[in-house]
Design an enzyme around this catalytic site. Structure first.
Site, mmCIF file in Angstrom:
data_model
loop_
_atom_site.group_PDB
_atom_site.id
_atom_site.type_symbol
_atom_site.label_atom_id
_atom_site.label_comp_id
_atom_site.label_asym_id
_atom_site.label_seq_id
_atom_site.Cartn_x
_atom_site.Cartn_y
_atom_site.Cartn_z
ATOM 1 N N ASP A 69 0.810 -1.221 0.000
ATOM 2 C CA ASP A 69 0.000 0.000 0.000
ATOM 3 C C ASP A 69 0.840 1.267 0.000
ATOM 4 O O ASP A 69 2.064 1.208 0.203
ATOM 5 C CB ASP A 69 -0.971 -0.016 1.200
ATOM 6 C CG ASP A 69 -0.317 -0.466 2.503
ATOM 7 O OD1 ASP A 69 0.929 -0.480 2.563
ATOM 8 O OD2 ASP A 69 -1.023 -0.794 3.448
ATOM 9 N N ASN A 136 -7.619 -2.911 14.199
ATOM 10 C CA ASN A 136 -9.012 -3.204 13.827
ATOM 11 C C ASN A 136 -9.084 -4.376 12.845
ATOM 12 O O ASN A 136 -10.118 -4.589 12.218
ATOM 13 C CB ASN A 136 -9.680 -1.957 13.225
ATOM 14 C CG ASN A 136 -8.985 -1.495 11.952
ATOM 15 O OD1 ASN A 136 -8.039 -2.121 11.494
ATOM 16 N ND2 ASN A 136 -9.452 -0.397 11.387
ATOM 17 N N HIS A 138 -7.239 -4.746 10.105
ATOM 18 C CA HIS A 138 -6.977 -4.468 8.689
ATOM 19 C C HIS A 138 -5.710 -5.170 8.195
ATOM 20 O O HIS A 138 -4.788 -5.430 8.960
ATOM 21 C CB HIS A 138 -6.977 -2.966 8.376
ATOM 22 C CG HIS A 138 -5.812 -2.158 8.856
ATOM 23 N ND1 HIS A 138 -5.956 -0.947 9.494
ATOM 24 C CD2 HIS A 138 -4.477 -2.357 8.763
ATOM 25 C CE1 HIS A 138 -4.767 -0.450 9.769
ATOM 26 N NE2 HIS A 138 -3.856 -1.285 9.338
ATOM 27 N N GLU A 143 -9.639 -1.765 5.273
ATOM 28 C CA GLU A 143 -10.279 -1.493 6.556
ATOM 29 C C GLU A 143 -11.550 -2.335 6.697
ATOM 30 O O GLU A 143 -12.034 -2.911 5.707
ATOM 31 C CB GLU A 143 -10.635 0.003 6.620
ATOM 32 C CG GLU A 143 -9.427 0.939 6.538
ATOM 33 C CD GLU A 143 -8.703 1.121 7.877
ATOM 34 O OE1 GLU A 143 -8.629 0.157 8.670
ATOM 35 O OE2 GLU A 143 -8.207 2.231 8.120
HETATM 36 C C1 GLP Z 1 -0.393 -0.059 8.655
HETATM 37 C C2 GLP Z 1 -0.189 -0.778 7.318
HETATM 38 C C3 GLP Z 1 -0.375 -2.261 7.472
HETATM 39 C C4 GLP Z 1 0.268 -2.693 8.782
HETATM 40 C C5 GLP Z 1 -0.536 -2.168 9.928
HETATM 41 C C6 GLP Z 1 0.049 -2.458 11.287
HETATM 42 O O1 GLP Z 1 -1.241 0.991 8.627
HETATM 43 N N1 GLP Z 1 -0.937 -0.298 6.223
HETATM 44 O O2 GLP Z 1 0.172 -2.924 6.357
HETATM 45 O O3 GLP Z 1 0.286 -4.092 8.865
HETATM 46 O O4 GLP Z 1 -0.833 -0.810 9.754
HETATM 47 O O5 GLP Z 1 1.162 -1.657 11.565
HETATM 48 P P1 GLP Z 1 2.145 -1.886 12.774
HETATM 49 O O6 GLP Z 1 3.030 -3.017 12.408
HETATM 50 O O7 GLP Z 1 2.896 -0.577 12.871
HETATM 51 O O8 GLP Z 1 1.328 -2.152 13.966
#
Ligand code: GLP
Length: 262
Positions: A69, A136, A138, A143
């Site tokens: 992304d 959440n 995702h 989302e």
């Molecule tokens: C982000 C990314 C995801 C990631 C998630 C968790 O917003 N778009 O690909 O897995 O949130 O992030 P973190 O590893 O910092 O908890």
């Protein structure tokens, strides 16, 4: 369909090491196509991969990489963009040429999203996809409510995600409201998926994803539909899973879990 294999490790560091081992083994396959994730969880994986490349144990020279992304509306080179993150954490230090890695175009429309998907297909499809999980549930930036057959497209971020991710932005910067993400359908086409989750903040999302109903309300629950998912988590993230220990390796403090029989 077979249930995700859940491996519980003693610490976030061990989770990263285990993920780096699996990625390294995958990179030894011919023409590997690797799906990569951003966020805090994979940072230690990229440190491990960089170290292995620096010491000559590993090469990504023959790999093609696709990221999940990218934010919309950030100026080029913005430090919080996922492109900057990947350049900083992996592609720059290992010297991976620009034509060997791809991120979705955060400001592209449907045509750019389609060509991103076409590039994945032209490369032979993603062999191994690394994933984190949002609080959440995702995956990528899909989302709650995202269709399980969704493709790469622009999405609106939830307030919760924007607040959580504000920590990656310079103070007083507005976190973008939109991003472009691989769809859940796109992610499910990867031949193998490695989902990492560490810390208490992920415990609820992980339990809902792995042991709750398959539902659009929990994007990561779509992974229950995939036949080759390995979950790497620490004790904190695993605390709400109702599982039985299927195996235990005292050397690595690794527990293999299977869902408990009701
Ligand atoms: C982000 C990314 C995801 C990631 C998630 C968790 O917003 N778009 O690909 O897995 O949130 O992030 P973190 O590893 O910092 O908890």
């Amino acid at each position: 369909m077979s249930a995700p294999r859940i491996e519980v490790l003693a610490s976030a560091r061990e989770v990263a090491g285990r993920a780096a081992d699996r990625i390294s083994a995958f990179l030894a396959s011919p023409a590997p196509v690797l799906g990569l994730a951003t966020g805090r969880t994979p940072l230690a994986v990229y440190t491990a991969l960089r170290d292995r490349v620096a010491t000559g144990q590993l090469s990504l020279a023959h790999a093609i990489c696709f990221n999940l992304d990218e934010y919309s509306g950030l100026p080029g080179g913005h430090p919080a963009s996922f492109e900057s993150y990947m350049r900083r954490e992996l592609f720059g230090p290992i010297g991976l040429p620009d034509d060997r890695w791809h991120l979705p175009d955060g400001d592209g429309g449907p045509a750019e999203a389609r060509s991103f998907e076409a590039a994945i297909v032209a490369a032979g499809g993603i062999g191994l996809q690394l994933l984190g999980i949002g609080r959440n549930g995702h995956i990528g930036f899909n989302e709650p409510g995202a269709a399980h057959d969704s493709r790469t497209r622009q999405v609106r971020l939830t307030e919760q995600t924007r607040q959580t991710n504000a920590q990656d932005f310079p103070a007083n910067t507005v976190v973008p409201e939109y991003a472009v993400t691989m769809g859940i359908g796109t992610i499910l086409e990867a031949r193998e998926i490695l989902l990492m989750a560490t810390g208490t903040a992920k415990a609820e999302a992980l339990a809902a994803a792995l042991q709750g109903p398959v539902s659009e309300a929990v994007p990561a629950s779509a992974l229950q539909r995939h036949s080759r998912v390995t979950v790497l988590c620490d004790f904190a993230a695993a605390q709400l899973l109702s599982c039985q220990v299927a195996s235990c390796d005292p050397k690595t403090a690794l527990l293999g879990l299977v869902p408990s029989v009701e």
